[in-house]
Design a protein around this motif. Structure first.
Motif, PDB file in Angstrom:
ATOM      1  N   ASN A 121       0.980  -1.122   0.103  1.00  0.00           N
ATOM      2  CA  ASN A 121       0.028  -0.037   0.064  1.00  0.00           C
ATOM      3  C   ASN A 121       0.669   1.197  -0.126  1.00  0.00           C
ATOM      4  O   ASN A 121       0.529   2.209  -0.796  1.00  0.00           O
ATOM      5  CB  ASN A 121      -0.841  -0.106   1.017  1.00  0.00           C
ATOM      6  N   ASN A 122       1.792   1.289   0.757  1.00  0.00           N
ATOM      7  CA  ASN A 122       2.878   2.450   0.766  1.00  0.00           C
ATOM      8  C   ASN A 122       3.282   2.683  -0.403  1.00  0.00           C
ATOM      9  O   ASN A 122       3.552   3.811  -0.978  1.00  0.00           O
ATOM     10  CB  ASN A 122       3.936   2.241   1.807  1.00  0.00           C
ATOM     11  N   LEU A 123       3.838   1.525  -1.397  1.00  0.00           N
ATOM     12  CA  LEU A 123       4.462   1.931  -2.566  1.00  0.00           C
ATOM     13  C   LEU A 123       3.388   2.489  -3.560  1.00  0.00           C
ATOM     14  O   LEU A 123       3.534   2.978  -4.230  1.00  0.00           O
ATOM     15  CB  LEU A 123       5.130   0.466  -2.930  1.00  0.00           C
ATOM     16  N   GLN A 124       2.155   1.794  -3.477  1.00  0.00           N
ATOM     17  CA  GLN A 124       1.186   2.074  -4.569  1.00  0.00           C
ATOM     18  C   GLN A 124       0.843   3.670  -3.964  1.00  0.00           C
ATOM     19  O   GLN A 124       0.709   4.564  -5.157  1.00  0.00           O
ATOM     20  CB  GLN A 124      -0.158   1.179  -4.118  1.00  0.00           C
ATOM     21  N   PHE A 125       0.845   4.000  -2.867  1.00  0.00           N
ATOM     22  CA  PHE A 125       0.537   5.359  -2.491  1.00  0.00           C
ATOM     23  C   PHE A 125       1.580   6.310  -3.087  1.00  0.00           C
ATOM     24  O   PHE A 125       1.185   7.227  -3.798  1.00  0.00           O
ATOM     25  CB  PHE A 125       0.508   5.468  -1.058  1.00  0.00           C
ATOM     26  N   THR A 126       2.876   6.008  -2.882  1.00  0.00           N
ATOM     27  CA  THR A 126       3.912   6.876  -3.222  1.00  0.00           C
ATOM     28  C   THR A 126       3.978   6.982  -4.791  1.00  0.00           C
ATOM     29  O   THR A 126       4.097   7.933  -5.253  1.00  0.00           O
ATOM     30  CB  THR A 126       5.370   6.476  -2.765  1.00  0.00           C
ATOM     31  N   PHE A 127       3.867   5.829  -5.312  1.00  0.00           N
ATOM     32  CA  PHE A 127       4.062   6.012  -7.145  1.00  0.00           C
ATOM     33  C   PHE A 127       2.727   6.452  -7.297  1.00  0.00           C
ATOM     34  O   PHE A 127       2.863   6.706  -8.737  1.00  0.00           O
ATOM     35  CB  PHE A 127       4.543   4.650  -7.380  1.00  0.00           C
ATOM     36  N   MET A 128       1.762   6.630  -6.735  1.00  0.00           N
ATOM     37  CA  MET A 128       0.720   7.280  -7.565  1.00  0.00           C
ATOM     38  C   MET A 128       0.831   9.029  -7.003  1.00  0.00           C
ATOM     39  O   MET A 128       0.700   9.930  -8.082  1.00  0.00           O
ATOM     40  CB  MET A 128      -0.672   6.785  -7.076  1.00  0.00           C
ATOM     41  N   VAL A 129       1.068   8.849  -5.856  1.00  0.00           N
ATOM     42  CA  VAL A 129       0.885  10.504  -5.246  1.00  0.00           C
ATOM     43  C   VAL A 129       2.049  11.452  -5.982  1.00  0.00           C
ATOM     44  O   VAL A 129       1.720  12.549  -6.360  1.00  0.00           O
ATOM     45  CB  VAL A 129       1.049  10.486  -3.918  1.00  0.00           C
ATOM     46  N   VAL A 130       3.228  10.972  -5.897  1.00  0.00           N
ATOM     47  CA  VAL A 130       4.435  11.547  -6.265  1.00  0.00           C
ATOM     48  C   VAL A 130       4.384  12.047  -7.831  1.00  0.00           C
ATOM     49  O   VAL A 130       4.212  13.116  -8.017  1.00  0.00           O
ATOM     50  CB  VAL A 130       5.806  10.951  -5.766  1.00  0.00           C
ATOM     51  N   PRO A 131       4.307  11.128  -8.747  1.00  0.00           N
ATOM     52  CA  PRO A 131       4.365  11.612 -10.022  1.00  0.00           C
ATOM     53  C   PRO A 131       3.074  12.269 -10.505  1.00  0.00           C
ATOM     54  O   PRO A 131       3.137  13.293 -11.141  1.00  0.00           O
ATOM     55  CB  PRO A 131       4.418  10.141 -10.891  1.00  0.00           C
ATOM     56  N   ILE A 132       1.832  11.758 -10.045  1.00  0.00           N
ATOM     57  CA  ILE A 132       0.773  12.472 -10.565  1.00  0.00           C
ATOM     58  C   ILE A 132       0.473  13.990  -9.911  1.00  0.00           C
ATOM     59  O   ILE A 132       0.412  14.769 -10.525  1.00  0.00           O
ATOM     60  CB  ILE A 132      -0.628  11.892 -10.051  1.00  0.00           C
ATOM     61  N   SER A 133       0.805  14.182  -8.626  1.00  0.00           N
ATOM     62  CA  SER A 133       0.863  15.608  -8.125  1.00  0.00           C
ATOM     63  C   SER A 133       1.989  16.374  -8.984  1.00  0.00           C
ATOM     64  O   SER A 133       1.562  17.589  -9.072  1.00  0.00           O
ATOM     65  CB  SER A 133       0.985  15.631  -6.671  1.00  0.00           C
ATOM     66  N   ILE A 136      12.281  14.096  -3.768  1.00  0.00           N
ATOM     67  CA  ILE A 136      12.652  13.660  -2.503  1.00  0.00           C
ATOM     68  C   ILE A 136      11.823  14.052  -1.319  1.00  0.00           C
ATOM     69  O   ILE A 136      11.494  13.085  -0.398  1.00  0.00           O
ATOM     70  CB  ILE A 136      14.244  14.135  -2.084  1.00  0.00           C
ATOM     71  N   THR A 137      11.513  15.145  -1.460  1.00  0.00           N
ATOM     72  CA  THR A 137      10.433  15.563  -0.324  1.00  0.00           C
ATOM     73  C   THR A 137       9.053  14.838  -0.134  1.00  0.00           C
ATOM     74  O   THR A 137       8.603  14.235   1.013  1.00  0.00           O
ATOM     75  CB  THR A 137      10.095  17.335  -0.450  1.00  0.00           C
ATOM     76  N   LEU A 138       8.586  14.738  -1.413  1.00  0.00           N
ATOM     77  CA  LEU A 138       7.246  14.126  -1.722  1.00  0.00           C
ATOM     78  C   LEU A 138       7.360  12.797  -1.251  1.00  0.00           C
ATOM     79  O   LEU A 138       6.709  11.935  -0.625  1.00  0.00           O
ATOM     80  CB  LEU A 138       6.768  14.208  -2.905  1.00  0.00           C
ATOM     81  N   LEU A 139       8.474  12.081  -1.842  1.00  0.00           N
ATOM     82  CA  LEU A 139       8.674  10.627  -1.466  1.00  0.00           C
ATOM     83  C   LEU A 139       8.683  10.321  -0.036  1.00  0.00           C
ATOM     84  O   LEU A 139       8.084   9.383   0.475  1.00  0.00           O
ATOM     85  CB  LEU A 139      10.014  10.377  -2.107  1.00  0.00           C
ATOM     86  N   ILE A 140       9.669  11.136   0.702  1.00  0.00           N
ATOM     87  CA  ILE A 140       9.652  10.940   2.051  1.00  0.00           C
ATOM     88  C   ILE A 140       8.320  11.116   2.805  1.00  0.00           C
ATOM     89  O   ILE A 140       7.914  10.388   3.666  1.00  0.00           O
ATOM     90  CB  ILE A 140      10.716  11.790   2.782  1.00  0.00           C
ATOM     91  N   GLY A 141       7.690  12.044   2.435  1.00  0.00           N
ATOM     92  CA  GLY A 141       6.442  12.549   2.931  1.00  0.00           C
ATOM     93  C   GLY A 141       5.431  11.779   2.620  1.00  0.00           C
ATOM     94  O   GLY A 141       4.613  11.300   3.682  1.00  0.00           O
ATOM     95  N   SER A 142       5.254  10.872   1.610  1.00  0.00           N
ATOM     96  CA  SER A 142       4.330  10.348   1.232  1.00  0.00           C
ATOM     97  C   SER A 142       4.682   8.908   2.279  1.00  0.00           C
ATOM     98  O   SER A 142       3.647   8.277   2.353  1.00  0.00           O
ATOM     99  CB  SER A 142       4.399   9.825  -0.200  1.00  0.00           C
ATOM    100  N   PHE A 143       5.550   8.531   2.414  1.00  0.00           N
ATOM    101  CA  PHE A 143       6.014   7.311   3.321  1.00  0.00           C
ATOM    102  C   PHE A 143       5.516   7.509   4.680  1.00  0.00           C
ATOM    103  O   PHE A 143       5.422   6.377   5.286  1.00  0.00           O
ATOM    104  CB  PHE A 143       7.338   6.928   3.251  1.00  0.00           C
ATOM    105  N   LYS A 144       5.079   8.737   4.860  1.00  0.00           N
ATOM    106  CA  LYS A 144       4.856   9.098   6.355  1.00  0.00           C
ATOM    107  C   LYS A 144       3.495   9.544   6.491  1.00  0.00           C
ATOM    108  O   LYS A 144       2.846   9.449   7.505  1.00  0.00           O
ATOM    109  CB  LYS A 144       5.414  10.458   6.929  1.00  0.00           C
ATOM    110  N   VAL A 145       2.633   8.958   5.467  1.00  0.00           N
ATOM    111  CA  VAL A 145       1.231   9.130   5.545  1.00  0.00           C
ATOM    112  C   VAL A 145       0.499   8.555   6.728  1.00  0.00           C
ATOM    113  O   VAL A 145       0.972   7.299   7.040  1.00  0.00           O
ATOM    114  CB  VAL A 145       0.450   8.844   4.231  1.00  0.00           C
ATOM    115  N   PHE A 146      -0.371   9.389   7.427  1.00  0.00           N
ATOM    116  CA  PHE A 146      -0.854   8.653   8.729  1.00  0.00           C
ATOM    117  C   PHE A 146      -2.087   9.355   8.960  1.00  0.00           C
ATOM    118  O   PHE A 146      -3.118   8.750   9.351  1.00  0.00           O
ATOM    119  CB  PHE A 146       0.102   9.056   9.565  1.00  0.00           C
TER     120      PHE A 146
END
Lengths: 450, 311, 278
Positions: free
Chosen positions: B90-102, B238-248
């Motif tokens: 889920n984390n990976l899916q989240f990151t690889f959608m959020v970062v490129p799309i945004s 980098i910022t979004l990547l790290i940030g997206s892994f901290k989604v809570f």
């Protein structure tokens, strides 16, 4: 220079802050350590005990009355009520755990059910009550309906009893020409009622029934007519009981035919069961005795229809009716240095039937009718008193004995139940696969913990 | 300045210099002190402590004496725990959608806002509002919008002929997507602002020169804008990547990781194990897993970006 | 002619982007409109963007005059965010001053170690920090949140990068004079760093304002709750009464948005400075 001074002030302030932060912790610990010097005995000195609970304003009034009466009888003991998270027993328990783990002295604790008590008892956080019972010369099993115990040790004093029943919108029943159901009605009858009670009124749809997201509603039979919600008496999972399959399928059928709100709505929109019933979005609601006081109360729940009560339906026609009795329990913290006083107080609360009580007592002896009458006083107009009294006190109403199994991992089994239910309701997986999966997972958890 | 004076003063300065140096060192450490104390207390100590905890089994209720060392058990358990695998997925899916799309949406918006539009500051403000809005307040709004049967989103989808729209937060196959949509929505304003800042660092003369050479708008975008935004891409990635892994926050507020773990992520698991079940040892082991994954991903992004820039 | 053509394109861009921006803001428009409605009108479709019957006063009362009134959450949020922002600016700028302006042995090593620590996700130290806070006796206090929120490697790094670009002449001159370093820091360097300090302040304030995780874990008493947790309470109490919940959301969002609109240049410049420099 003036500016410089202000910097220094800020810096000093910061370090003072840090030191205070550091010290205040130390203070608290030393306080807890030294206690109040009261080692159980009191020689004229006033001892203060703390009662941790989840009182909201309404419950707080009851608590206050209990305390007043107790202090009048025991001038040497003062009781302080500490509501952890008002109105939220689960969050309160979490916070209680933090207190327990930090070595804080905890005297009296309320538990919303036996399972949550077992969890803490197993970790050694609670004090055994056996010696106190012995000293007083009573056998708790003769006094209370439910006596949570681990091994041979008793840990909880039942001070409220909760039973389950069905709330019905009497006005809707009358309109549909239906009787208030009696003991022995089945879940098939319930489904039939739900169908007939589903109506369109003033452009608003009233569903026949509402089921909340709690596990109580996923298989009501296991929660209301079995001794333990997740286990058979031999310690194996009860998910293999045919009632699970039956109730899951019934839930889906009611939902598909539009007689009950869909589980996805309940979950996705976080619906509230009170508003569903009292806003007339649903005509029937399975719930429990904690709702007696609220049923006719138009201030908490604005409504203008009469509420009737019915016992929980049984699985098959002719099944014997014996309902699960749960309750709230008082326990004494192992860290308490005032265990004797705490015990005295807990016993007092459990046997108190006076003015303040708004819930049923857990006592086997004595008549709880006056208590119920007082609870609904002033609200009788919107309560079908006859069916309420019948549901609670009819001769045919039997209660199950306490379960002999006590586990501290009920929560894990509960999440398997809710996951299994979601697999069936939301993902349309086949019922047999889901039940098999639940049995398998539950067995894993049980094996791991035994 | 007279030369004589300088000569005269030289020895004095030398004496001063060593004194000054000493004083400067003391002062230097003094200025660092508050930060050092804080970092020691809140970073270094917790890091060491969590490392110790990750090799032990400890239920918070048992008190410190209840810490029991179990070697690598937590880590072994971790790799067999189905929930952990789901969370990582889920984390990976989240990151690889959020970062490129945004980043993609924001880049387009930024280019348009930056170059060729009236009401520039209105647009900056409009897209930025979700970012400064309290994420929980925003979550409450979206929960209502996502209402499975009667919510505006699904009413709309049904009115345009989609008979069976997703049940969003109550749907095992859409709950994560629901969270992703909200996250992208809140992030766009921030990313747009950063891109605009990056764009204004590109000298206009480059575009003028390209125009003279007859380059099309697309060519300009592809040949000038994109590559010159290199550091900005890098920073954002980098910022979004790290940030997206901290989604809570959104997950804790909206779905509790459900239904059936369909929206659970590593941080949520840490929360669940540590603060709901009090398995502090296991939660610490999960924390180190999170740390490891974030470090590796950061390193990889950095590597990839560097390569791109050199080529 | 060229000129007119260009303008037309610009106009088209504006209109298209304008439509996108409205679509983008639809959730917030829906929130605002719902907060004025009666509950029974909320989920009516097609949506009544402009409510036909208005219930805003009751919704407002339900939020602002509840058992724990909303202004208390506001007060807590402002207090927490304000104090944390001030401390962060002070502590980080002091460290940055040392890193960028002063020369002494060991500085670079400390800086390097600090940067390494920056990769650690905050959440991986959640468990031990929780235990630490309990040991300090700070569980369920604002001090706990403040203590955890006033040190930031990221902001120290940002301010240091900015300070490095400042000319060092002041320092050299001051050293020769034997001048007071605190005076230099406070009277010369800090004023020169205003832009980056504003940036740090703004970002820190927004982050703290929107924080949910730390209050969720470290606070227990409802009277200490910041706005994020306050909204959670309304969600729990009002379940599906969307009109009231939307009023709570409006109450949480709108004032901050207004402040933002007034300070928009500062905020946006601040955010972009953080991005470019970082």
């Amino acid at each position: 220079m003036k500016r410089l001074n202000s910097l220094m002030v800020l810096l000093v302030a910061m370090f003072v802050f840090l030191t205070i932060a550091g010290c205040s912790g130390g203070d608290e610990e030393s306080n807890a350590g030294s206690g109040d010097g009261g080692d159980g005995t009191n020689d004229g000195e006033v001892v203060t005990i703390k009662w941790y609970n989840w009182d909201n304003d309404v419950m707080g009034a009851t608590t206050q009355k209990y305390i007043e009466e107790f202090e009048k009888e025991n001038p040497n003991i003062k009781v302080e009520s500490v509501p952890l998270v008002p109105g939220d027993s689960l969050a309160s328990l979490q916070n209680l755990d933090i207190l327990l783990s930090s070595g804080e002295e905890v005297d009296v604790i309320s538990f919303p059910n036996a399972d949550s008590l077992y969890q803490r008892a197993e970790l050694g956080a609670l004090a055994s009550l056996n010696d106190f019972y012995e000293e007083e010369g009573i056998d708790p099993t003769e006094v209370y309906y439910v006596n949570p115990s681990v091994g041979d040790d008793y840990y909880g004093i039942q001070f409220n009893a909760t039973t389950n029943f069905v709330l019905l919108n009497k006005d809707a029943l009358d309109e549909a020409g239906l009787e208030v159901p009696k003991i022995g009605w089945t879940w098939d009858d319930f489904a039939e009622y739900a169908e007939k009670l589903t109506v369109e009124k003033d452009g608003k749809k009233m569903h026949g029934a509402y089921f909340h997201s709690w596990s109580l509603y996923m298989n009501p039979i296991a929660q209301t007519l079995m001794k333990h919600p997740f286990l058979f008496e031999d310690g194996t999972t009860n998910f293999s009981d045919p009632s699970f399959k039956k109730m899951f399928e019934m839930r889906k059928e009611l939902e598909e035919k539009g007689y009950a709100k869909s589980y996805s709505d309940v979950l996705g929109a976080e619906l509230g069961y009170r508003s569903e019933f009292f806003n007339e979005s649903a005509a029937m609601l399975l719930t429990g005795s904690w709702m007696i006081g609220e049923a006719g109360d138009t201030e908490i729940n604005p409504h203008d229809f009469t509420t009737a009560f019915a016992p929980v339906p049984v699985l098959n026609e002719g099944d014997e009716f014996a309902a699960f009795m749960g309750g709230n329990f008082l326990a004494i913290g192992n860290s308490s240095t005032k265990k004797e006083e705490s015990y005295k107080f807990a016993r007092f609360v459990s046997e108190n039937l006076s003015e303040g009580r708004v819930e049923l007592p857990g006592l086997k002896q004595g008549d709880a009718r006056p208590v119920v009458e007082r609870i609904i006083e002033g609200n009788e107009e919107l309560i079908d008193v006859e069916s309420l009294m019948y549901t609670l006190f009819d001769e045919e109403v039997n209660y199950l004995d306490a379960s002999q199994v006590s586990i501290g991992y009920g929560r894990e089994l509960e999440s398997i139940l809710s996951d299994g239910f979601a697999k069936y309701m939301l993902n349309d997986e086949s019922i047999d696969e889901v039940i098999d999966w639940m049995i398998e997972e539950a067995t894993k958890v049980i094996d791991k913990n035994s | 300045m007279e030369s004589g004076k300088v000569i005269q003063e030289t020895p004095k300065i030398q004496i001063n210099r060593s004194k000054v140096k000493q004083k400067e060192a003391i002062i230097g450490w003094l200025f660092l002190l508050p930060e050092m104390i804080g970092l020691a207390l809140l970073y270094v100590f917790p890091l060491i402590f969590s490392l110790i905890l990750s090799f032990s089994q400890w239920n918070l209720l048992g008190g410190l004496s209840g810490i029991e060392f179990v070697g690598l058990d937590n880590f072994k358990q971790m790799f067999q725990d189905e929930k952990v695998l789901i969370a990582i997925k889920n984390n990976l899916q989240f990151t690889f959608m959020v970062v490129p799309i945004s980043m993609a949406i924001s880049l387009v918006l930024a280019v348009v806002i930056h170059s060729n539009v009236y009401l520039q500051s209105y647009f900056k403000v409009a897209f930025f509002i979700p970012y400064i809005s309290s994420i929980i307040a925003v979550g409450a709004v979206w929960r209502a919008l996502y209402h499975p049967s009667a919510g505006p989103i699904n009413q709309f989808l049904m009115s345009i002929g989609i008979a069976d729209p997703p049940k969003w937060l109550a749907d095992t196959s859409a709950s994560l997507l629901a969270i992703i949509i909200i996250t992208i929505w809140t992030l766009i304003g921030y990313v747009v602002v950063i891109y605009i800042a990056g764009l204004s660092n590109i000298p206009p003369s480059l575009y003028e020169a390209a125009s003279i050479d007859g380059a099309s708008n697309f060519q300009k975008f592809y040949k000038i804008t994109l590559p010159l935004l290199g550091p900005t891409h890098m920073f954002l990635a980098i910022t979004l990547l790290i940030g997206s892994f901290k989604v809570f926050d959104l997950i804790a507020f909206l779905t509790d990781g459900g239904p059936i773990n369909s929206s659970t992520v590593l941080v949520y698991l840490i929360y669940e194990e540590g603060f709901q079940k009090y398995n502090m040892g296991y939660a610490s082991a999960l924390s180190w897993l999170l740390f490891a994954i974030v470090s590796v991903l950061t390193f990889l992004t950095w590597k990839v970006q560097n390569n791109k820039m050199f080529n | 002619m060229n000129f007119a053509k260009l303008d037309k394109l610009k106009l088209v861009n504006t209109i298209v982007l304008g439509m996108i921006s409205i679509f983008f803001l639809v959730p917030l428009i829906w929130m605002l409109s719902t907060s004025f409605k009666y509950e029974s009108d909320v989920l009516v479709y097609p949506i009544e963007w402009i409510p036909t019957s208005i219930n805003v006063v009751n919704n407002f009362k339900a939020v602002w005059m509840a058992d724990i009134p909303f202004y208390l959450f506001y007060y807590n949020s402002i207090k927490l965010a304000g104090i944390m922002t001030l401390f962060t600016i002070l502590i980080s700028s002091m460290a940055a001053f040392s890193f960028s302006m002063l020369h002494f042995k060991g500085k670079n090593l400390v800086f390097f170690l600090m940067i390494t620590l920056m990769i650690i996700p905050e959440q991986s130290t959640l468990v031990p920090r929780f235990i630490l806070i309990r040991w300090l006796g700070l569980y369920n206090t604002h001090e706990a949140l403040i203590l955890m929120g006033m040190f930031s490697i990221y902001f120290t790094f940002l301010i240091r990068q900015y300070m490095i670009s400042i000319e060092h002449d002041y320092m050299e001159a001051a050293k020769i004079d034997g001048a007071n370093y605190f005076t230099i820091y406070w009277k010369i360097i800090l004023p020169l760093c205003k832009p980056i300090l504003a940036t740090v302040g703004i970002i820190k304030f927004i982050w703290t304002w929107n924080d949910y995780q730390n209050p969720l874990i470290f606070l227990l008493d409802r009277k200490l709750y910041p706005i994020t947790m306050g909204i959670q309470l309304f969600q729990d109490d009002y379940a599906d009464n969307y009109a009231v919940i939307m009023m709570a959301s409006v109450s949480a969002i709108i004032p901050l948005v207004l402040v933002f609109i007034i300070l928009q240049k500062r905020v946006i410049n601040g955010i972009s400075l953080g991005g470019v420099k970082g």
